[in-house]
Design a protein around this motif. Structure first.
Motif, mmCIF file in Angstrom:
data_model
loop_
_atom_site.group_PDB
_atom_site.id
_atom_site.type_symbol
_atom_site.label_atom_id
_atom_site.label_comp_id
_atom_site.label_asym_id
_atom_site.label_seq_id
_atom_site.Cartn_x
_atom_site.Cartn_y
_atom_site.Cartn_z
ATOM 1 N N UNK A 22 0.827 -1.205 0.000
ATOM 2 C CA UNK A 22 0.000 0.000 0.000
ATOM 3 C C UNK A 22 0.865 1.261 0.000
ATOM 4 N N UNK A 23 1.888 1.302 0.869
ATOM 5 C CA UNK A 23 2.732 2.498 0.972
ATOM 6 C C UNK A 23 3.508 2.731 -0.324
ATOM 7 N N UNK A 24 4.121 1.674 -0.855
ATOM 8 C CA UNK A 24 4.895 1.817 -2.090
ATOM 9 C C UNK A 24 3.976 2.188 -3.254
ATOM 10 N N UNK A 25 2.774 1.612 -3.283
ATOM 11 C CA UNK A 25 1.818 1.956 -4.336
ATOM 12 C C UNK A 25 1.423 3.421 -4.293
ATOM 13 N N UNK A 27 3.149 5.850 -2.920
ATOM 14 C CA UNK A 27 4.329 6.639 -3.272
ATOM 15 C C UNK A 27 4.552 6.633 -4.780
ATOM 16 N N UNK A 28 4.317 5.492 -5.432
ATOM 17 C CA UNK A 28 4.469 5.415 -6.885
ATOM 18 C C UNK A 28 3.450 6.291 -7.609
ATOM 19 N N UNK A 29 2.206 6.306 -7.120
ATOM 20 C CA UNK A 29 1.178 7.156 -7.731
ATOM 21 C C UNK A 29 1.556 8.628 -7.580
ATOM 22 N N UNK A 30 2.003 9.005 -6.377
ATOM 23 C CA UNK A 30 2.411 10.394 -6.149
ATOM 24 C C UNK A 30 3.592 10.773 -7.042
ATOM 25 N N UNK A 31 4.553 9.849 -7.213
ATOM 26 C CA UNK A 31 5.709 10.123 -8.070
ATOM 27 C C UNK A 31 5.285 10.273 -9.532
ATOM 28 N N UNK A 32 4.333 9.450 -9.972
ATOM 29 C CA UNK A 32 3.856 9.535 -11.357
ATOM 30 C C UNK A 32 3.168 10.872 -11.610
ATOM 31 N N UNK A 33 2.347 11.307 -10.651
ATOM 32 C CA UNK A 33 1.672 12.597 -10.800
ATOM 33 C C UNK A 33 2.691 13.729 -10.839
ATOM 34 N N UNK A 34 3.698 13.654 -9.976
ATOM 35 C CA UNK A 34 4.721 14.696 -9.936
ATOM 36 C C UNK A 34 5.527 14.738 -11.233
ATOM 37 N N UNK A 35 5.916 13.576 -11.743
ATOM 38 C CA UNK A 35 6.699 13.530 -12.977
ATOM 39 C C UNK A 35 5.874 13.918 -14.196
ATOM 40 N N UNK A 36 4.555 13.730 -14.115
ATOM 41 C CA UNK A 36 3.700 14.045 -15.264
ATOM 42 C C UNK A 36 3.727 15.527 -15.605
ATOM 43 N N UNK A 56 10.721 1.863 -8.033
ATOM 44 C CA UNK A 56 9.965 1.119 -7.017
ATOM 45 C C UNK A 56 10.847 0.256 -6.105
ATOM 46 N N UNK A 57 11.888 -0.437 -6.626
ATOM 47 C CA UNK A 57 12.748 -1.194 -5.693
ATOM 48 C C UNK A 57 13.381 -0.320 -4.622
ATOM 49 N N UNK A 58 13.825 0.878 -4.998
ATOM 50 C CA UNK A 58 14.378 1.790 -4.001
ATOM 51 C C UNK A 58 13.341 2.240 -2.994
ATOM 52 N N UNK A 59 12.103 2.456 -3.450
ATOM 53 C CA UNK A 59 11.023 2.841 -2.532
ATOM 54 C C UNK A 59 10.721 1.710 -1.563
#
Length: 353
Positions: A22-25, A27-36, A56-59
């Motif tokens: 859940x946490x990594x997911x 964080x990945x969604x937030x990173x995708x929005x930021x990079x978009x 994601x492995x680093x997260x």
């Protein structure tokens, strides 16, 4: 007893994995929005998704202590809510044994995270940073939003991206004298490592003197330096994502160049002590379940776990810069919050007996 060991271990392990996903997911969604926000003709949504996937492995490695804390609270809290812990205690199972049974799956996760952080996350993070830099700065672009500055002696250099094959893109070299006055600047589209030296391509060099400047252009130019592709690849990755051997090697290199290496020393100690950090946070979680949160709701347990995790991470983030300002060794900054958590967990467990 073995059946009880497996039952508790499975419950805690599944809770930790669920929280980690859940946490990594999120964080990945937030990173995708930021990079978009940086999407362009060359940096497409597909490349944004690839960048996030590679990070994601680093997260996962970064969030393992936090997931172990909340996951242990949820797993043991579920057993406490259904009165299974009460039955176990009535059957003669000590708190010490229950603590060890909850610690074992957390330590397994910490070991997996250590392997992930040593062998997978550094490579995927480097690939992510390289492909993003190349996508955002195609062609002969010299400057990049995510480039890195570094120094060797009196030479300051900047580059946009480093490929594993020993190819560097978007190089800028600034040569200073002993009085820190600019002597020359050089820009190159890319440089290729030839084993003992670099060969720069499409070079524009400007020389400065007290009365004039001169400009030279070269199709290729040799660059003799002790900097290798391996050293450059370390700079583009955050210190916390580097393997232990690289952290030690690069911190020594910075010390030899007279540069500050505390960031890399701090990351080295944090990486070494992460299994201890996981153990300390799990002790806090167990002490809460047998102590003040024994009758608490699931939501309140999650809230308490989040607060403890934030306080732990904040103390680490504050002690790191404090070690540079006040001059105490980085090992104390990495070990201090862990010792405090362990002492607090042990004291609370002793009161719960």
């Amino acid at each position: 007893m073995r059946q009880l060991d497996r039952y508790i271990g499975k419950t805690v392990l599944m809770s930790i994995l669920l929280v980690l996903v859940v946490i990594v997911g999120l964080d990945g969604i937030a990173a995708f929005i930021d990079e978009s926000e940086d999407v362009s003709e060359t940096y497409t949504f597909g490349k944004v998704a690839l960048y996030v996937l590679l990070t994601l492995p680093g997260s996962c490695y970064e969030f393992i202590p936090f997931a172990a804390l909340i996951g242990c609270m949820l797993g043991l809290g579920q057993l406490a809510t259904s009165s299974e812990l009460v039955v176990m205690r009535a059957a003669g199972v000590s708190i010490g044994r229950l603590t060890w049974l909850a610690l074992k799956p957390a330590l397994v996760i910490a070991l997996v995270g250590f392997v992930l952080g040593e062998f997978m996350a550094p490579r995927t993070d480097q690939m992510a940073e390289t492909q993003r830099a190349l996508a955002q700065n195609p062609g002969e672009s010299f400057s990049g939003r995510h480039g890195v500055w570094n120094r060797e002696g009196n030479t300051f250099f900047h580059f946009n991206a480093v490929e594993p094959q020993g190819i560097v893109h978007g190089i800028t070299l600034l040569q200073m004298d002993d009085r820190n006055q600019l002597q020359s600047s050089l820009r190159a589209r890319q440089a290729v490592y030839q084993g003992t030296h670099w060969v720069m391509e499409d070079v524009v060099q400007t020389n400065f003197s007290s009365w004039q400047t001169s400009r030279e252009e070269h199709a290729s130019l040799r660059w003799d330096t002790g900097i290798t592709p391996e050293l450059l690849s370390l700079v583009i990755v955050e210190p916390g994502q580097l393997p232990l051997a690289d952290l030690y090697r690069y911190s020594r290199y910075l010390q030899q160049q007279g540069l500050e290496s505390e960031d890399y020393q701090l990351a080295l100690w944090r990486k070494l002590f992460q299994p201890l950090a996981v153990s300390a946070l799990v002790l806090i979680a167990i002490s809460f379940i047998f102590g003040p949160l024994r009758e608490g709701t699931m939501g309140f347990r999650i809230f308490a776990g989040v607060i403890v995790g934030i306080v732990f991470r904040t103390s680490q983030d504050l002690l790191g810069p404090a070690s540079m300002v006040f001059g105490f060794p980085p090992i104390y900054a990495a070990l201090g919050p862990i010792i405090l958590c362990m002492l607090a967990g042990i004291l609370l467990l002793m009161r719960a007996r």
